[in-house]
Design a protein around this motif. Sequence first.
Motif, PDB file in Angstrom:
ATOM      1  N   ALA A  40       0.834  -1.206   0.000  1.00 37.46           N
ATOM      2  CA  ALA A  40       0.000   0.000   0.000  1.00 37.46           C
ATOM      3  C   ALA A  40       0.869   1.255   0.000  1.00 37.46           C
ATOM      4  N   GLN A  41       1.950   1.249   0.776  1.00 34.67           N
ATOM      5  CA  GLN A  41       2.844   2.405   0.819  1.00 34.67           C
ATOM      6  C   GLN A  41       3.533   2.614  -0.529  1.00 34.67           C
ATOM      7  N   VAL A  42       3.918   1.531  -1.181  1.00 31.42           N
ATOM      8  CA  VAL A  42       4.517   1.630  -2.512  1.00 31.42           C
ATOM      9  C   VAL A  42       3.496   2.192  -3.497  1.00 31.42           C
ATOM     10  N   GLY A  43       2.256   1.749  -3.389  1.00 26.35           N
ATOM     11  CA  GLY A  43       1.203   2.276  -4.258  1.00 26.35           C
ATOM     12  C   GLY A  43       1.014   3.768  -4.081  1.00 26.35           C
ATOM     13  N   LEU A  44       1.078   4.231  -2.842  1.00 26.09           N
ATOM     14  CA  LEU A  44       0.958   5.674  -2.595  1.00 26.09           C
ATOM     15  C   LEU A  44       2.150   6.438  -3.169  1.00 26.09           C
ATOM     16  N   ALA A  45       3.348   5.874  -3.044  1.00 23.00           N
ATOM     17  CA  ALA A  45       4.536   6.535  -3.590  1.00 23.00           C
ATOM     18  C   ALA A  45       4.455   6.618  -5.109  1.00 23.00           C
ATOM     19  N   VAL A  46       4.013   5.546  -5.744  1.00 24.10           N
ATOM     20  CA  VAL A  46       3.874   5.553  -7.204  1.00 24.10           C
ATOM     21  C   VAL A  46       2.793   6.540  -7.628  1.00 24.10           C
ATOM     22  N   GLN A  47       1.697   6.579  -6.906  1.00 22.58           N
ATOM     23  CA  GLN A  47       0.628   7.520  -7.246  1.00 22.58           C
ATOM     24  C   GLN A  47       1.110   8.968  -7.153  1.00 22.58           C
ATOM     25  N   ALA A  48       1.899   9.271  -6.135  1.00 28.60           N
ATOM     26  CA  ALA A  48       2.451  10.627  -6.009  1.00 28.60           C
ATOM     27  C   ALA A  48       3.380  10.948  -7.177  1.00 28.60           C
ATOM     28  N   LEU A  49       4.186   9.971  -7.595  1.00 29.08           N
ATOM     29  CA  LEU A  49       5.079  10.198  -8.734  1.00 29.08           C
ATOM     30  C   LEU A  49       4.277  10.386 -10.024  1.00 29.08           C
ATOM     31  N   VAL A  50       3.240   9.590 -10.219  1.00 28.42           N
ATOM     32  CA  VAL A  50       2.407   9.719 -11.420  1.00 28.42           C
ATOM     33  C   VAL A  50       1.761  11.099 -11.469  1.00 28.42           C
ATOM     34  N   ASP A 106      12.228   8.125  -4.483  1.00 27.00           N
ATOM     35  CA  ASP A 106      13.278   7.232  -3.977  1.00 27.00           C
ATOM     36  C   ASP A 106      13.199   7.098  -2.457  1.00 27.00           C
ATOM     37  N   ARG A 107      13.013   8.219  -1.769  1.00 27.37           N
ATOM     38  CA  ARG A 107      12.923   8.176  -0.297  1.00 27.37           C
ATOM     39  C   ARG A 107      11.688   7.391   0.158  1.00 27.37           C
ATOM     40  N   ALA A 108      10.561   7.635  -0.494  1.00 26.36           N
ATOM     41  CA  ALA A 108       9.335   6.920  -0.126  1.00 26.36           C
ATOM     42  C   ALA A 108       9.484   5.420  -0.389  1.00 26.36           C
ATOM     43  N   LEU A 109      10.100   5.064  -1.495  1.00 24.18           N
ATOM     44  CA  LEU A 109      10.296   3.659  -1.823  1.00 24.18           C
ATOM     45  C   LEU A 109      11.258   2.994  -0.835  1.00 24.18           C
ATOM     46  N   ALA A 110      12.326   3.696  -0.468  1.00 26.72           N
ATOM     47  CA  ALA A 110      13.288   3.147   0.497  1.00 26.72           C
ATOM     48  C   ALA A 110      12.639   2.952   1.867  1.00 26.72           C
ATOM     49  N   ASN A 111      11.726   3.848   2.243  1.00 23.53           N
ATOM     50  CA  ASN A 111      11.024   3.704   3.523  1.00 23.53           C
ATOM     51  C   ASN A 111      10.026   2.555   3.494  1.00 23.53           C
ATOM     52  N   ALA A 112       9.347   2.368   2.369  1.00 24.18           N
ATOM     53  CA  ALA A 112       8.308   1.340   2.282  1.00 24.18           C
ATOM     54  C   ALA A 112       8.904  -0.052   2.077  1.00 24.18           C
TER      55      ALA A 112
END
Length: 168
Positions: free
Chosen positions: A50-60, A108-114
């Motif tokens: 779910a956290q990865v999905g949120l990070a990808v959505q923010a990037l999109v 990158d930071r969000a992905l590293a945290n998730a």
Amino acid sequence: MKSPPKIQRQCGATLVEVLVSVVVTSVGLLGLAGLMATTVKVNQGAYQRAQVGLAVQALVESMHVNPTAVAQGRYDGARANAGAASADCRKQACGAAARADDDLARFDRALANALPGAQASLKCDAAAGAVAADAYDGVCRIEIGWSERALAKGGEASPQSLVWVFQP
């Protein structure tokens, strides 16, 4: 005449009955504890996804706002670890390239945290037509891969991946 049979009263449980009930209850509680441990592991995996999905959505969404950098290929490439942007575009105005760098650093930071140790790759392919200044008429693909521990004790880690195909 026969006299009626005597009624025997039982005053309590025997020691054997008590031990059997304790063993049965203990086995049930051990099974429940194992189920709880598995549930925690599965929930952690779902939370990470779910956290990865949120990070990808923010990037999109950031790419949607910056079609010039998308058309220039500024977002394309492999992402392996948290990067630092030269400027924070949320606090000051940035050009298309600097904004793309800031967006990728936040991703990158969000992905590293998730998902620690995750790797991502992003590739955008422009459509056959020309790219307008305010829109990108192509399709992008982002793939995130990581290794996840097996639920079974001593199990090998298995590779996992999530893929998004989108139009920014």
